[in-house]
Design a protein around this motif. Structure first.
Motif, PDB file in Angstrom:
ATOM      1  N   LEU A  29       3.985  -9.247  -8.694  1.00 61.23           N
ATOM      2  CA  LEU A  29       3.204  -8.008  -8.673  1.00 61.23           C
ATOM      3  C   LEU A  29       4.131  -6.790  -8.738  1.00 61.23           C
ATOM      4  O   LEU A  29       5.188  -6.774  -8.094  1.00 61.23           O
ATOM      5  N   TYR A  30       3.694  -5.794  -9.489  1.00 59.10           N
ATOM      6  CA  TYR A  30       4.423  -4.518  -9.568  1.00 59.10           C
ATOM      7  C   TYR A  30       3.431  -3.369  -9.539  1.00 59.10           C
ATOM      8  O   TYR A  30       2.361  -3.459 -10.158  1.00 59.10           O
ATOM      9  N   ASN A  31       3.782  -2.288  -8.876  1.00 57.29           N
ATOM     10  CA  ASN A  31       3.023  -1.047  -8.991  1.00 57.29           C
ATOM     11  C   ASN A  31       3.697  -0.200 -10.062  1.00 57.29           C
ATOM     12  O   ASN A  31       4.822   0.270  -9.884  1.00 57.29           O
ATOM     13  N   GLU A  55       0.837  -1.213   0.000  1.00 54.80           N
ATOM     14  CA  GLU A  55       0.000   0.000   0.000  1.00 54.80           C
ATOM     15  C   GLU A  55       0.867   1.258   0.000  1.00 54.80           C
ATOM     16  O   GLU A  55       0.580   2.217  -0.714  1.00 54.80           O
ATOM     17  N   LYS A  56       1.923   1.239   0.770  1.00 56.49           N
ATOM     18  CA  LYS A  56       2.829   2.392   0.820  1.00 56.49           C
ATOM     19  C   LYS A  56       3.419   2.669  -0.564  1.00 56.49           C
ATOM     20  O   LYS A  56       3.485   3.813  -1.015  1.00 56.49           O
ATOM     21  N   ASP A  57       3.812   1.610  -1.252  1.00 58.76           N
ATOM     22  CA  ASP A  57       4.412   1.773  -2.579  1.00 58.76           C
ATOM     23  C   ASP A  57       3.370   2.241  -3.594  1.00 58.76           C
ATOM     24  O   ASP A  57       3.644   3.101  -4.434  1.00 58.76           O
ATOM     25  N   PHE A  58       2.162   1.694  -3.507  1.00 58.56           N
ATOM     26  CA  PHE A  58       1.095   2.079  -4.453  1.00 58.56           C
ATOM     27  C   PHE A  58       0.741   3.552  -4.265  1.00 58.56           C
ATOM     28  O   PHE A  58       0.624   4.304  -5.232  1.00 58.56           O
ATOM     29  N   LYS A  59       0.594   3.964  -3.008  1.00 58.90           N
ATOM     30  CA  LYS A  59       0.251   5.365  -2.736  1.00 58.90           C
ATOM     31  C   LYS A  59       1.384   6.302  -3.147  1.00 58.90           C
ATOM     32  O   LYS A  59       1.147   7.390  -3.667  1.00 58.90           O
ATOM     33  N   ALA A  60       2.604   5.883  -2.896  1.00 63.98           N
ATOM     34  CA  ALA A  60       3.760   6.714  -3.294  1.00 63.98           C
ATOM     35  C   ALA A  60       3.801   6.854  -4.817  1.00 63.98           C
ATOM     36  O   ALA A  60       4.090   7.935  -5.345  1.00 63.98           O
ATOM     37  N   GLY A 107      -1.327  10.853 -14.776  1.00 68.00           N
ATOM     38  CA  GLY A 107      -1.235   9.508 -15.317  1.00 68.00           C
ATOM     39  C   GLY A 107      -2.079   8.516 -14.543  1.00 68.00           C
ATOM     40  O   GLY A 107      -3.137   8.866 -14.025  1.00 68.00           O
ATOM     41  N   TRP A 108      -1.570   7.319 -14.460  1.00 69.85           N
ATOM     42  CA  TRP A 108      -2.269   6.227 -13.797  1.00 69.85           C
ATOM     43  C   TRP A 108      -1.274   5.470 -12.913  1.00 69.85           C
ATOM     44  O   TRP A 108      -0.092   5.371 -13.242  1.00 69.85           O
ATOM     45  N   THR A 109      -1.805   4.920 -11.841  1.00 66.41           N
ATOM     46  CA  THR A 109      -1.032   3.963 -11.067  1.00 66.41           C
ATOM     47  C   THR A 109      -1.732   2.624 -11.213  1.00 66.41           C
ATOM     48  O   THR A 109      -2.950   2.536 -11.012  1.00 66.41           O
ATOM     49  N   VAL A 110      -0.983   1.625 -11.594  1.00 62.65           N
ATOM     50  CA  VAL A 110      -1.589   0.326 -11.868  1.00 62.65           C
ATOM     51  C   VAL A 110      -0.816  -0.771 -11.140  1.00 62.65           C
ATOM     52  O   VAL A 110       0.402  -0.882 -11.295  1.00 62.65           O
ATOM     53  N   LEU A 111      -1.554  -1.546 -10.363  1.00 63.77           N
ATOM     54  CA  LEU A 111      -0.977  -2.775  -9.826  1.00 63.77           C
ATOM     55  C   LEU A 111      -1.082  -3.821 -10.924  1.00 63.77           C
ATOM     56  O   LEU A 111      -2.184  -4.198 -11.329  1.00 63.77           O
ATOM     57  N   TYR A 112       0.064  -4.213 -11.426  1.00 66.17           N
ATOM     58  CA  TYR A 112       0.109  -5.215 -12.495  1.00 66.17           C
ATOM     59  C   TYR A 112       0.649  -6.523 -11.954  1.00 66.17           C
ATOM     60  O   TYR A 112       1.522  -6.542 -11.091  1.00 66.17           O
TER      61      TYR A 112
END
Ligand SMILES: [Fe+2]
Length: 231
Positions: A173-175, A147-152, A160-165
């Motif tokens: 998994l990668y953000n 969550e910390k990485d996704f929010k950062a 743009g977009w932030t995508v958990l792939y």
């Protein structure tokens, strides 16, 4: 020969004109010629059930739905026009090349908004026993670290977009940060959770306070929808 390159706004303006004449000069293609009235490749989905979601005003959501519908309309237009140009032997033209370049922008704009709206409207948190939660822990150390990485990632400067792939080859998994949505998507990866951080997604309600918008997004994630995207 004139090489015509559009930015997004110019394209939307151009393609909003009924019976679009594709660019100056040669190929004149109208939608009536392409049979668009009979068959549309894509139909805009109705996400009005999201209205009333905490932290998202009706005005913001309705504006966002309208913007999404524009992507669907323009994707359909490009499918029609490019198909017609292929039939008419006009694939070697700069007009074809420029519209072909636009296709990724319109298509991804349509599809990413669908993923985004569909991973909203949830009330429950992520099930810690779900495959997604376990994979987050495996790849990031803990849900909290993910969550910390996704929010950062979502808080980075720029639109743009932030995508958990999920890498469909290695399963990892990668953000990802996606700047313009027609570029920089990882090949062969599966989108699990989509966050729109274009300004239209939050400025009406939050101004420049993007972090507050991201908090509101997290309160409304439909984790079941996101988890169902795991392969
Ligand atoms: Fe958006």
């Amino acid at each position: 020969m004139r090489i015509l390159i559009f930015n997004r706004r110019q394209f939307l303006t151009l393609s909003g004109i009924a019976g679009i004449t594709v660019l100056a000069g040669s190929p004149k293609i109208s939608f009536s010629q392409t049979g668009k009235e009979e068959k549309m490749a894509y139909t805009a989905k109705d996400y009005s059930k999201l209205i009333g979601m905490a932290g998202f005003s009706e005005t913001l959501l309705k504006n966002h739905f309208t913007l999404y519908q524009g992507y669907v309309t323009n994707t359909n237009k490009l499918v029609d026009i490019l198909g017609q140009m292929l039939k008419e032997g006009k694939t070697g033209t700069p007009e074809y090349a420029e519209l072909k370049r636009r296709f990724g922008w319109e298509f991804n704009g349509m599809r990413l908004h669908e993923y985004y709206f569909e991973n909203l409207g949830g009330k429950a948190g992520l099930d810690k026993d779900s495959a997604l939660a376990k994979k987050m822990t495996e790849d990031f150390g803990s849900y909290e670290a993910w969550e910390k990485d996704f929010k950062a990632t979502g808080s980075m400067r720029g639109i743009g977009w932030t995508v958990l792939y999920q890498d469909s080859v290695a399963g990892k998994l990668y953000n990802f940060w996606i700047n313009e949505h027609d570029v920089s998507h990882p090949a062969g990866c599966n989108p699990i959770l989509i966050l729109d951080v274009f300004e239209h997604a939050f400025m009406i309600d939050y101004g420049l306070k993007r972090a507050d918008y991201i908090e509101a997004f997290f309160k409304n994630i439909d984790w079941k929808a996101a988890s169902a995207r795991m392969k």
